[in-house]
Enzyme design. Structure first.
Site, PDB file in Angstrom:
ATOM      1  CB  ILE A   1       6.766   6.949  68.496  1.00  8.10           C
ATOM      2  CG1 ILE A   1       6.496   8.283  68.557  1.00  8.10           C
ATOM      3  CG2 ILE A   1       6.989   6.380  67.003  1.00  8.10           C
ATOM      4  CD1 ILE A   1       7.628   9.297  67.807  1.00  8.10           C
ATOM      5  CB  CYS A   2       2.332   7.915  67.103  1.00  5.56           C
ATOM      6  SG  CYS A   2       1.054   8.483  66.459  1.00  5.56           S
ATOM      7  CB  ALA A   3      -1.221   4.798  67.187  1.00  4.19           C
TER       8      ALA A   3
ATOM      9  CE1 TYR B   1      -1.194  12.309  67.377  1.00  3.16           C
ATOM     10  CE2 TYR B   1      -3.602  11.428  67.282  1.00  3.16           C
ATOM     11  CZ  TYR B   1      -2.521  12.341  66.913  1.00  3.16           C
ATOM     12  OH  TYR B   1      -3.266  13.513  66.167  1.00  3.16           O
TER      13      TYR B   1
ATOM     14  CB  ALA C   1       7.931   8.827  71.640  1.00  2.00           C
TER      15      ALA C   1
END
Length: 191
Positions: A104-106, A125, A152
């Site tokens: 998720i994210c980075a 992200y 995500a």
């Protein structure tokens, strides 16, 4: 047989992206090991929260005992994970055995470093897509599932990320069984 998840954390990992999926996965009955990606069980998150892992990466002899491998984003946590050759090897081994790989994210930069994203639909992200080689980047979806990979976007969607992992491993009925008492539907209706 209970399904097992390896959830790796590093100094500088985003705490919401760690705690929300961990909580949701454990509520579902998944056996989740929170694993420090370095030699210390004590981790300091991206916003200064002390996290105590269940074990360290050196205590993981065989990653293939797990059904899924998951990492949170956050900086510099994602960079630490990306630069950890053992984490990269774990992701490659899990992916090649058709087990779930999630970030998720980075953290999808870790999937990219492992060479897993080139033919995949992904999200991350905003801005980190510049560091990822992918088939398609979806900036509008909170969570993207492509085969045995889940990506995500970031902290606000950490609940959805955890629920998608639960659905992938245990089915939609179990996902709903966890989501409903958590009032996810109320959250959706108020955003």
């Amino acid at each position: 047989m209970t399904k097992k998840v390896a959830l790796f954390v590093e100094n500088g990992s985003e705490e919401l992206e760690l705690i929300a999926p961990l909580d949701i996965m454990r509520r579902s009955g998944l056996e989740v090991d929170l694993i420090s990606a370095n030699d210390n069980k004590s981790i300091i998150s991206a916003h200064g929260v002390n996290i105590v892992a269940d074990k360290t990466i050196n205590e993981v002899d065989d990653i293939l005992i797990y059904d899924a491998i998951v990492i949170p984003g956050g900086m510099p946590g994602s960079e630490h994970l990306k630069n950890n050759s053992k984490i990269i090897k774990f992701y490659q081994n899990m992916y090649n055995e058709n087990k779930l790989v999630a970030a998720i994210c980075a953290a999808p930069i870790v999937l990219n470093k492992a060479g897993l994203t080139a033919d995949k639909n992904v999200t991350c992200y905003p801005g980190f897509e510049k560091q990822i080689n992918f088939k398609n980047f979806d900036k509008n979806k909170a969570v993207v599932i492509d085969g045995n990979m889940i990506t995500a976007q970031g902290p606000a969607v950490a609940f959805l990320f955890g629920l998608e992992i639960v659905e992938y491993l245990l089915g939609k009925e179990k996902r709903d069984e966890v989501a409903n008492p958590m009032l996810i539907n109320v959250l959706k209706e108020n955003i």
